[in-house]
Design a protein around this motif. Structure first.
Motif, mmCIF file in Angstrom:
data_model
loop_
_atom_site.group_PDB
_atom_site.id
_atom_site.type_symbol
_atom_site.label_atom_id
_atom_site.label_comp_id
_atom_site.label_asym_id
_atom_site.label_seq_id
_atom_site.Cartn_x
_atom_site.Cartn_y
_atom_site.Cartn_z
ATOM 1 N N SER A 69 15.043 47.126 33.186
ATOM 2 C CA SER A 69 13.580 46.992 33.302
ATOM 3 C C SER A 69 13.042 46.019 32.262
ATOM 4 C CB SER A 69 12.901 48.343 33.131
ATOM 5 O OG SER A 69 13.309 49.219 34.138
ATOM 6 N N LYS A 70 13.534 46.127 31.045
ATOM 7 C CA LYS A 70 13.109 45.231 29.966
ATOM 8 C C LYS A 70 13.550 43.797 30.269
ATOM 9 C CE LYS A 70 13.530 44.623 24.986
ATOM 10 N NZ LYS A 70 14.181 45.113 23.770
ATOM 11 N N PHE A 71 14.763 43.638 30.773
ATOM 12 C CA PHE A 71 15.304 42.332 31.132
ATOM 13 C C PHE A 71 14.414 41.654 32.186
ATOM 14 C CE2 PHE A 71 18.166 39.963 34.051
ATOM 15 C CZ PHE A 71 18.630 38.990 33.177
ATOM 16 N N LYS A 72 14.031 42.404 33.236
ATOM 17 C CA LYS A 72 13.167 41.858 34.288
ATOM 18 C C LYS A 72 11.797 41.488 33.727
ATOM 19 C CE LYS A 72 12.643 43.764 38.249
ATOM 20 N NZ LYS A 72 12.535 44.634 39.415
ATOM 21 N N TYR A 73 11.244 42.349 32.880
ATOM 22 C CA TYR A 73 9.930 42.102 32.287
ATOM 23 C C TYR A 73 9.946 40.819 31.459
ATOM 24 C CZ TYR A 73 6.014 42.532 29.064
ATOM 25 O OH TYR A 73 4.893 42.277 28.314
#
Length: 82
Positions: A69-73
């Motif tokens: 999720s952090k990577f996508k954000y």
């Protein structure tokens, strides 16, 4: 083919990965070696992260343990800045 067929450019994660063995990269970039997919999923789960298929064309495919999720954000944020 590293993307799922949703129209989004999401990478395969966790149970979506179909390889029998993968090269695992840890959350801090350390190489954890070639592992059966079940063991790699367990390692990611214990770390509290996702297993993400980064290079499906490699032999064996390369996966990284990360907070997906952090990577996508962060990717979306970078794209907006460009």
């Amino acid at each position: 083919m590293s993307y799922i067929a949703k129209g989004e450019k999401d990478l395969f994660i966790n149970e979506q990965i179909r390889a029998k063995e993968v090269m695992v990269i840890g959350p801090n970039g350390e190489q954890l070696g070639i592992k059966p997919i079940k063991d790699a999923l367990i390692l990611a789960s214990y770390a509290g992260f996702d297993l993400v298929l980064m290079n499906p064309g490699a032999t064996p495919p390369v996966c990284k343990i990360m907070d997906y999720s952090k990577f996508k954000y962060e990717n979306k944020k970078r794209q907006k800045e460009n």
